[in-house]
Design a protein around this motif. Structure first.
Motif, PDB file in Angstrom:
ATOM      1  N   UNK A  38      45.750  50.867  33.241  1.00  0.00           N
ATOM      2  CA  UNK A  38      44.848  50.848  34.394  1.00  0.00           C
ATOM      3  C   UNK A  38      43.389  50.999  33.985  1.00  0.00           C
ATOM      4  N   UNK A  39      43.133  51.434  32.774  1.00  0.00           N
ATOM      5  CA  UNK A  39      41.768  51.557  32.276  1.00  0.00           C
ATOM      6  C   UNK A  39      41.225  50.240  31.734  1.00  0.00           C
ATOM      7  N   UNK A  40      42.083  49.241  31.607  1.00  0.00           N
ATOM      8  CA  UNK A  40      41.717  47.967  31.003  1.00  0.00           C
ATOM      9  C   UNK A  40      41.367  46.932  32.069  1.00  0.00           C
ATOM     10  N   UNK A  41      40.728  45.842  31.625  1.00  0.00           N
ATOM     11  CA  UNK A  41      40.295  44.779  32.546  1.00  0.00           C
ATOM     12  C   UNK A  41      40.674  43.414  31.989  1.00  0.00           C
ATOM     13  N   UNK A  42      41.245  42.581  32.852  1.00  0.00           N
ATOM     14  CA  UNK A  42      41.578  41.203  32.502  1.00  0.00           C
ATOM     15  C   UNK A  42      40.784  40.287  33.427  1.00  0.00           C
ATOM     16  N   UNK A  43      40.055  39.351  32.840  1.00  0.00           N
ATOM     17  CA  UNK A  43      39.260  38.411  33.624  1.00  0.00           C
ATOM     18  C   UNK A  43      40.032  37.103  33.811  1.00  0.00           C
ATOM     19  N   UNK A  44      40.312  36.786  35.062  1.00  0.00           N
ATOM     20  CA  UNK A  44      40.952  35.528  35.442  1.00  0.00           C
ATOM     21  C   UNK A  44      39.830  34.566  35.797  1.00  0.00           C
ATOM     22  N   UNK A  45      39.686  33.504  35.015  1.00  0.00           N
ATOM     23  CA  UNK A  45      38.550  32.602  35.211  1.00  0.00           C
ATOM     24  C   UNK A  45      39.015  31.191  35.551  1.00  0.00           C
ATOM     25  N   UNK A  46      38.136  30.486  36.244  1.00  0.00           N
ATOM     26  CA  UNK A  46      38.372  29.097  36.605  1.00  0.00           C
ATOM     27  C   UNK A  46      37.107  28.533  37.206  1.00  0.00           C
ATOM     28  N   UNK A  47      37.147  27.270  37.568  1.00  0.00           N
ATOM     29  CA  UNK A  47      35.920  26.626  38.056  1.00  0.00           C
ATOM     30  C   UNK A  47      35.865  26.483  39.567  1.00  0.00           C
ATOM     31  N   UNK A  48      36.870  27.004  40.283  1.00  0.00           N
ATOM     32  CA  UNK A  48      36.913  26.910  41.736  1.00  0.00           C
ATOM     33  C   UNK A  48      37.135  28.301  42.324  1.00  0.00           C
ATOM     34  N   UNK A  49      36.153  28.777  43.079  1.00  0.00           N
ATOM     35  CA  UNK A  49      36.230  30.136  43.611  1.00  0.00           C
ATOM     36  C   UNK A  49      37.451  30.356  44.486  1.00  0.00           C
TER      37      UNK A  49
END
Length: 276
Positions: A27-38
């Motif tokens: 829970x202290x960690x962060x994963x960034x989910x990225x893409x080109x469409x909000x």
């Protein structure tokens, strides 16, 4: 705190990698989910089960140099660096697509997008970090005519890789590739270009990365049961993206194996770059 980034993460393997990272991290960690469409990014984040690491959404279009630079700057300022990067963004191609018409945007995402991400995020890797480019077993010289091997072999900079890919792209676009030794399936030179990019960057960073336990590698998830793959092959018995993600996650979150550095890895084993 571990910080992970996945490009091309709104569906398929990318989404499975985000979910797997979130489940395995704390829970202290962060994963960034990225893409080109909000809109699609938001829907993807909402689809994930609760628990584990925090999943955050960020816009990232790997075909746009400014977009890549922006996100790298944001994460550097926000976290001081990153620990795991999966370069997974891909433009898909179908059997009915004309290679001459699609090769421009195709390489801008799959190849130049890959090298943009590598340039921007490799300098942000913290000790023990991993930068993994999702490629394919097709990304070796075994699938290229021997007369073309020297185009990709022993390249020592990302600029050299980009020039080689650009020359191939132009030959496909103007039709001259059809009269030469290039394979008609654009996925093959593109994947070889991705692996060549990993090898080229690794050749310049090996000593420093070895001291810091950093891994740069290309990874092959194997055949997956996805709608795009089904256009080309019978994938009815192939693993789901969630299953295919498991060995990639193992690689990303395990201690670095020096033998994997700069290589193409499938199911934890190195795939030879060249015949013999």
């Amino acid at each position: 705190m571990t910080v992970a980034v996945v490009t091309g993460a709104t569906q398929g393997l990318g989404l499975a990698l985000v979910e797997g990272l979130a489940q395995r991290l704390s829970t202290q960690d962060t994963v960034y989910l990225t893409g080109r469409d909000l809109g699609r990014i938001g829907e993807a984040v909402e689809s994930l089960p609760a628990g584990g690491a925090t999943v955050r959404s960020e816009l990232l279009d790997v075909a746009d140099p400014a977009s890549v630079t922006r996100l790298a700057t944001v994460l550097s300022e926000r976290h001081g660096g990153v620990d795991v990067v999966f370069g997974n963004a891909v433009m898909r191609v179908g059997p009915d697509d004309d290679p001459r018409e699609i090769v421009g945007p195709y390489t801008d995402v799959n190849n130049f997008g890959t090298t943009r991400v590598m340039r921007a995020f490799a300098p942000l890797l913290r000790d023990g970090g991993k930068l993994l480019v999702v490629a394919s077993s097709l990304g070796t010289l075994h699938y290229l005519a021997p007369v073309l091997h020297d185009r990709f072999d022993a390249l020592t900079s990302l600029d050299d890789v980009d020039k080689t890919v650009a020359n191939w792209r132009d030959a496909v676009a103007d039709g001259s590739a059809r009269g030469g030794a290039w394979p008609g399936f654009v996925n093959i030179p593109s994947k070889i270009g991705q692996v060549a990019a990993v090898r080229a960057l690794a050749s310049t960073r090996l000593a420093g990365d070895a001291e810091r336990g950093i891994l740069l590698a290309a990874v092959c998830p194997g055949m997956m049961n996805t709608p795009t793959s089904a256009l080309w092959w019978d994938v009815s018995t192939a693993p789901t993206p969630a299953t295919a993600a498991v060995p990639l996650l193992d690689l990303a979150l395990s201690p670095t194996d020096p033998d994997h550095y700069g290589q193409l890895i499938r199911y934890g084993a190195v795939l030879p770059w060249a015949p013999g």
